[in-house]
Design an enzyme around this catalytic site. Structure first.
Site, PDB file in Angstrom:
ATOM      1  N   GLU A 266      -5.059   0.449  15.973  1.00  0.00           N
ATOM      2  CA  GLU A 266      -6.127   1.171  16.676  1.00  0.00           C
ATOM      3  C   GLU A 266      -6.273   0.541  18.054  1.00  0.00           C
ATOM      4  O   GLU A 266      -6.655  -0.634  18.150  1.00  0.00           O
ATOM      5  CB  GLU A 266      -7.437   1.080  15.899  1.00  0.00           C
ATOM      6  CG  GLU A 266      -8.570   1.883  16.542  1.00  0.00           C
ATOM      7  CD  GLU A 266      -9.907   1.626  15.877  1.00  0.00           C
ATOM      8  OE1 GLU A 266     -10.577   2.597  15.498  1.00  0.00           O
ATOM      9  OE2 GLU A 266     -10.267   0.440  15.732  1.00  0.00           O
TER      10      GLU A 266
ATOM     11  N   ARG B 116      -4.236   2.592   7.708  1.00  0.00           N
ATOM     12  CA  ARG B 116      -4.800   3.223   8.897  1.00  0.00           C
ATOM     13  C   ARG B 116      -5.228   2.133   9.871  1.00  0.00           C
ATOM     14  O   ARG B 116      -5.806   1.123   9.472  1.00  0.00           O
ATOM     15  CB  ARG B 116      -6.006   4.108   8.540  1.00  0.00           C
ATOM     16  CG  ARG B 116      -5.664   5.344   7.720  1.00  0.00           C
ATOM     17  CD  ARG B 116      -4.886   6.362   8.536  1.00  0.00           C
ATOM     18  NE  ARG B 116      -4.634   7.604   7.808  1.00  0.00           N
ATOM     19  CZ  ARG B 116      -3.531   7.854   7.117  1.00  0.00           C
ATOM     20  NH1 ARG B 116      -2.577   6.928   7.048  1.00  0.00           N
ATOM     21  NH2 ARG B 116      -3.369   9.015   6.507  1.00  0.00           N
TER      22      ARG B 116
ATOM     23  N   HIS C 248       4.615   3.179  13.374  1.00  0.00           N
ATOM     24  CA  HIS C 248       4.234   4.132  12.325  1.00  0.00           C
ATOM     25  C   HIS C 248       5.477   4.757  11.670  1.00  0.00           C
ATOM     26  O   HIS C 248       5.607   5.984  11.584  1.00  0.00           O
ATOM     27  CB  HIS C 248       3.330   5.221  12.905  1.00  0.00           C
ATOM     28  CG  HIS C 248       2.412   5.830  11.889  1.00  0.00           C
ATOM     29  ND1 HIS C 248       1.152   6.269  12.177  1.00  0.00           N
ATOM     30  CD2 HIS C 248       2.573   6.083  10.554  1.00  0.00           C
ATOM     31  CE1 HIS C 248       0.575   6.758  11.095  1.00  0.00           C
ATOM     32  NE2 HIS C 248       1.421   6.664  10.096  1.00  0.00           N
TER      33      HIS C 248
END
Length: 326
Positions: free
Chosen positions: A263, A237, A284
């Site tokens: 992020e 993540r 991703h």
């Protein structure tokens, strides 16, 4: 689920297999919260097959489905749609996270092997100079023999990585506060705390869940612990890493990175990470895509068949486990 996911995950052969066990209308797809209100007869629904794009199964939605007993999720995390109301109802929940972990681990393994071999940098230099150089002089000690690999998080992907790494001549460390040390050794890794892992490893691979306590798990202080020339691989993540702190380290040239998640996601167009030669950014893609989706389909179909046969799910999700997992 989203209609496009239905089309990708459930081709005609999969729908035919489903229809051998359950009464299903393959054209009926709920992809937004209002979709439950547009369906005339939900009272008899006993089983939901869900995937990416499923609206939250909140108290209002569940009130429309008094006979609902189980949810089979044809994807990974169920956190986006399985609410507290589902657990209060006592629903049985299954996930295909184990199937989705396979391509993520495969991508990560490739990243580890290429990182130690300095494939990204050598490929760039070869393209630039178009002649053979003394690669050992440019990258002393490069290669995969007896390198130290660190796995952060013994999640499904983390455990799959530990399994794959056993085939190589690596020293493997693992950091996970929820992992029993004896189990870590059974998995083929030496358990250490996170700070020690960062200081010792040539490659650090992140597989922890996104939880409040893991937000910016790798901050300025912890990134500074990493060895000069080490590589950070993140297929977990984006929130696990402080992007500003990582960018500073990467711009200095001290570290390398393979980042499939960031992020924010997507990074701003002016982010220096797009252009740095010591960074590989991918959008991703480590998880199931293309033909890999059919592995998820197979897992979900098997769970439906187990449910219809009165058996326990092979991949159940519990309320307690969900609080410390992705």
């Amino acid at each position: 689920m989203g209609r496009r996911h239905r089309d990708a995950l459930f081709p005609p052969a999969a729908v035919e297999r489903l229809a051998r066990h359950v009464d299903i209308d393959p054209q009926l797809v709920v992809e937004d919260a209002g979709g439950f209100d547009r369906i005339a007869d939900l009272a008899s629904v006993e089983l939901l097959v869900t995937s990416w794009g499923c609206p939250p199964l909140d108290a209002a939605a569940l009130a429309r489905m008094p006979a609902l007993k189980a949810v089979v999720h044809a994807a990974g995390s169920v956190k986006h749609h399985v609410t507290e109301a589902c657990w209060d109802r006592g629903l049985r929940v299954s996930t295909a996270a184990a199937a989705n972990a396979v391509p993520v681990a495969e991508y990560t393994l490739a990243a580890v092997l290429f990182a130690n071999k300095r494939v990204l940098e050598i490929g760039g230099l070869y393209r630039e100079h178009r002649t053979a150089l003394d690669w050992s002089a440019h990258f002393p000690g490069f290669g995969n023999y007896r390198r130290t690999i660190g796995i952060v998080g013994a999640s499904m992907v983390g455990r799959r990585m530990l399994e794959l790494l056993r085939a190589f001549d690596f020293d493997v460390l693992v950091a996970d506060p929820h992992l029993d040390p004896a189990e870590a050794r059974t998995l083929g890794a030496r358990p250490v705390d996170l700070d020690e892992l960062l200081a010792l490893c040539d490659v650090v691979s992140l597989h922890a869940p996104a939880l409040p306590e893991t937000h910016h798990l790798l901050d300025t202080r912890r990134l500074a612990l990493m060895r000069d020339g080490a590589t950070l691989v993140n297929t977990g993540r984006g929130s696990l890493v402080d992007t500003a702190a990582l960018t500073a380290e990467l711009r200095s040239g001290r570290l390398h990175a393979v980042l499939d998640v960031t992020e924010p996601e997507v990074l701003p167009a002016d982010s220096p990470l797009y252009a740095l030669p010591n960074v590989l950014l991918t959008p991703h893609i480590a998880g199931s895509l293309g033909g890999e989706l059919l592995r998820i389909t197979g897992s979900a179909l098997e769970e439906v068949e187990r449910y219809c046969a009165g058996r326990e799910f092979a991949h159940p999700v519990s309320r307690a486990a969900l609080s410390v997992s992705a």
